[in-house]
Design an enzyme around this catalytic site. Structure first.
Site, PDB file in Angstrom:
ATOM      1  N   LYS A 107     -29.961 -16.275   5.360  1.00 54.64           N
ATOM      2  CA  LYS A 107     -29.019 -16.561   6.323  1.00 54.64           C
ATOM      3  C   LYS A 107     -29.421 -15.973   7.550  1.00 54.64           C
ATOM      4  CE  LYS A 107     -25.215 -19.127   5.605  1.00 54.64           C
ATOM      5  NZ  LYS A 107     -25.010 -20.251   4.624  1.00 54.64           N
TER       6      LYS A 107
HETATM    7  P1  NAD Z   1     -17.954 -26.538  10.354  1.00 50.52           P
HETATM    8  O1  NAD Z   1     -18.277 -25.493  11.577  1.00 50.52           O
HETATM    9  O2  NAD Z   1     -18.603 -27.889  10.250  1.00 50.52           O
HETATM   10  O3  NAD Z   1     -16.491 -26.494  10.111  1.00 50.52           O
HETATM   11  C1  NAD Z   1     -15.783 -25.531   9.831  1.00 50.52           C
HETATM   12  C2  NAD Z   1     -14.212 -25.773   9.769  1.00 50.52           C
HETATM   13  O4  NAD Z   1     -13.532 -24.869   9.422  1.00 50.52           O
HETATM   14  C3  NAD Z   1     -13.785 -26.266  11.191  1.00 50.52           C
HETATM   15  O5  NAD Z   1     -12.868 -27.537  11.054  1.00 50.52           O
HETATM   16  C4  NAD Z   1     -13.063 -25.318  11.702  1.00 50.52           C
HETATM   17  O6  NAD Z   1     -11.852 -25.451  12.785  1.00 50.52           O
HETATM   18  C5  NAD Z   1     -12.406 -24.793  10.270  1.00 50.52           C
HETATM   19  N1  NAD Z   1     -11.767 -23.490  10.495  1.00 50.52           N
HETATM   20  C6  NAD Z   1     -12.350 -22.150  10.948  1.00 50.52           C
HETATM   21  N2  NAD Z   1     -11.843 -21.053  10.787  1.00 50.52           N
HETATM   22  C7  NAD Z   1     -10.656 -21.608   9.987  1.00 50.52           C
HETATM   23  C8  NAD Z   1      -9.646 -20.812   9.288  1.00 50.52           C
HETATM   24  N3  NAD Z   1      -9.415 -19.652   9.688  1.00 50.52           N
HETATM   25  N4  NAD Z   1      -8.599 -21.533   8.605  1.00 50.52           N
HETATM   26  C9  NAD Z   1      -8.852 -22.995   8.610  1.00 50.52           C
HETATM   27  N5  NAD Z   1      -9.848 -23.534   9.079  1.00 50.52           N
HETATM   28  C10 NAD Z   1     -10.872 -22.855   9.587  1.00 50.52           C
HETATM   29  O7  NAD Z   1     -18.711 -25.761   9.025  1.00 50.52           O
HETATM   30  P2  NAD Z   1     -19.288 -26.367   7.666  1.00 50.52           P
HETATM   31  O8  NAD Z   1     -20.607 -26.549   7.830  1.00 50.52           O
HETATM   32  O9  NAD Z   1     -18.210 -27.580   7.150  1.00 50.52           O
HETATM   33  O10 NAD Z   1     -18.910 -25.128   6.884  1.00 50.52           O
HETATM   34  C11 NAD Z   1     -17.661 -24.807   6.345  1.00 50.52           C
HETATM   35  C12 NAD Z   1     -17.922 -23.681   4.905  1.00 50.52           C
HETATM   36  O11 NAD Z   1     -18.748 -24.452   4.218  1.00 50.52           O
HETATM   37  C13 NAD Z   1     -18.623 -22.648   5.206  1.00 50.52           C
HETATM   38  O12 NAD Z   1     -18.106 -21.489   4.462  1.00 50.52           O
HETATM   39  C14 NAD Z   1     -20.226 -22.909   4.918  1.00 50.52           C
HETATM   40  O13 NAD Z   1     -20.901 -21.651   4.798  1.00 50.52           O
HETATM   41  C15 NAD Z   1     -19.825 -23.548   3.774  1.00 50.52           C
HETATM   42  N6  NAD Z   1     -21.128 -24.474   3.630  1.00 50.52           N
HETATM   43  C16 NAD Z   1     -21.416 -25.466   4.423  1.00 50.52           C
HETATM   44  C17 NAD Z   1     -22.476 -26.225   4.001  1.00 50.52           C
HETATM   45  C18 NAD Z   1     -23.097 -27.288   4.983  1.00 50.52           C
HETATM   46  O14 NAD Z   1     -24.054 -28.083   4.581  1.00 50.52           O
HETATM   47  N7  NAD Z   1     -22.479 -27.417   6.163  1.00 50.52           N
HETATM   48  C19 NAD Z   1     -23.235 -25.852   2.939  1.00 50.52           C
HETATM   49  C20 NAD Z   1     -22.674 -25.143   2.029  1.00 50.52           C
HETATM   50  C21 NAD Z   1     -21.698 -24.268   2.332  1.00 50.52           C
END
Ligand code: NAD
Length: 417
Positions: A107
């Site tokens: 990561k």
């Molecule tokens: P992103 O940046 O696209 O979205 C994050 C979202 O979370 C945004 O809407 C933001 O406003 C919101 N957010 C941030 N802090 C917050 C809080 N305290 N309370 C509520 N909402 C909050 O990110 P993403 O890629 O969607 O990732 C989100 C989660 O999913 C992370 O934990 C990431 O590690 C995990 N994840 C993402 C992927 C991927 O392919 N993008 C894959 C596996 C896991």
């Protein structure tokens, strides 16, 4: 949300220890797997638009390389720190093992609020960070992908930067790229699509009709917003959605398209008409069948777990639930699909993108989705069977599957020299 944030790496190590005990893992092997293999900290200057120079700090951590090259996303967030990146890298190792992808875990992250940067500042910062971590990354060494606040465009800049260094195009250096430079069909939706597969399997296992389920989604980014669309399409009712600014609630159901449009226009879901506003804390405790944490770590803890009413929690986010909360949820009959399984659709289609890039042979979206569904449902059934056989909850079962595979690979290869 907790005022004192638990250390995610300590949590990741505790989750590992539970599985290591049950597997009766050799103490020497435990020492190897409890800590990352490599950690790189970088500090680098970026010229800002006003002519000033800003210095940023970033990391790239490789947890384990026994099963293949390292794989894992990049996060841009003001609260990134080394322990968070270590935890996320370790979770990637288990995620790739639970889905049997030929990767180890890694990561990366930069301490930055990208909303404070202009587009050209973001590009310069990304290109310089890519240059700094180029000593570690490579198509057969370590392949980054998007995570919180990093996008296909960010991946494109990284791919271009490394390609400029090499003098030729290196498409397999990152995944999650735009389609026009070698991205895969279905990658944008992959995390959420994979989640819907395991939610579907869980609902069937619990005899809970998905098309009558009420769904609460915390976080409306790549993972959360696409999950809202897909679950809505499957007939579920999305009753609440939040982002970092707060949440909205309508027990009659929200239209994800309308919420997305509203967020595009205003920058947040809060204030969406025909919905009540509520805090992220209150949102987690709403009556619903399915709760999808899709934001950050440490959301469901010993403090609020007993008030969670969901029947199923599908962890789109990494690390949203602490080990204490796991026990409370298990005792109250809540079925938790752990992060390393629930959100593995993202890395699975990243793997497909990497394979396509290396072979220069591209698949249709239908082919991608069919292979994704196959891997997600096989992995789910494997973990469920382990949970039933060992009488443990799904997180521990997923760890048993993953840690076993990684420890076997490590033992087979032996300790060098
Ligand atoms: P992103 O940046 O696209 O979205 C994050 C979202 O979370 C945004 O809407 C933001 O406003 C919101 N957010 C941030 N802090 C917050 C809080 N305290 N309370 C509520 N909402 C909050 O990110 P993403 O890629 O969607 O990732 C989100 C989660 O999913 C992370 O934990 C990431 O590690 C995990 N994840 C993402 C992927 C991927 O392919 N993008 C894959 C596996 C896991």
């Amino acid at each position: 949300m907790d005022t004192i944030r638990e250390n995610p790496f300590t949590i990741a190590q505790r989750q590992f220890d539970i599985a290591a005990d049950l597997l009766d893992l050799h103490p020497g092997l435990c020492k190897v797997l409890r800590n990352p293999q490599r950690e790189l900290s970088v500090s680098f200057p970026v010229k800002m638009d006003d002519g000033s120079i800003e210095v940023f700090t970033g990391y790239r951590v490789q947890h384990n390389l026994s099963r293949g090259p390292a794989k894992g996303g990049l996060r841009y967030h003001p609260q990134v720190d080394l322990d968070e990146v270590r935890a996320l890298a370790m979770w990637m190792t288990w995620k790739c093992a639970v889905t049997n992808l030929p990767y180890g875990g890694a990561k990366g992250g930069v301490i930055v609020d990208p909303k404070q940067l202009s587009l050209s500042e973001l590009e310069r910062m990304t290109r310089r960070y890519a240059t700094e971590i180029s000593v570690l990354i490579g198509p057969d060494r370590d392949i980054p992908a998007p995570d919180v606040n990093t996008t296909p465009q960010v991946m494109a800049w990284i791919m271009d930067t490394i390609s400029m260094h090499q003098g030729y195009t290196v498409p397999a250096i990152v995944t999650g790229k735009p389609i026009n430079i070698g991205g895969s069909h279905g990658r944008n939706e992959a995390t959420a699509r994979g989640l819907t597969v395991v939610l579907h399997e869980s609902a069937r296992h619990l005899s809970l009709p998905l098309d009558r389920a009420r769904v609460v989604i915390q976080g409306f980014g790549n993972a959360g917003s696409v999950a809202a669309h897909l679950l809505h399409e499957m007939g579920a009712t999305i009753v609440a959605i939040s982002d970092s600014q707060g949440g909205i609630y309508n027990p009659g159901g929200l239209q994800p398209n309308a919420v997305q449009q509203y967020k595009q226009n205003t920058g947040s879901v809060t204030g969406f008409p025909e919905a009540d506003t509520l805090t992220n804390d209150a949102l987690l405790e709403l009556p619903c069948e399915i709760l999808v944490p899709a934001a950050l770590e440490n959301q469901i803890t010993a403090r609020n777990a007993s008030r969670i009413k969901a029947r199923i929690i599908g962890e789109a986010a990494n690390g949203p639930t602490t080990p204490e909360a796991d026990e409370i949820l298990y005792d109250q009959g809540c079925f938790v699909i752990p992060d390393i399984l629930a959100n593995a659709g993202g890395v699975t289609v990243s793997y497909f993108e990497w394979v396509q890039g290396l072979q220069e042979f591209f698949w249709t979206e239908r082919e991608v989705n069919a292979q994704l569904e196959r891997i997600m449902s096989t992995s789910f059934q494997n973990v469920l069977r382990t949970a039933q056989e060992r009488k443990v909850h799904m997180r521990t079962a997923a760890y048993l599957v993953a840690v076993h595979l990684v420890s076997q690979a490590t033992m087979t290869r032996g300790i060098y020299p």
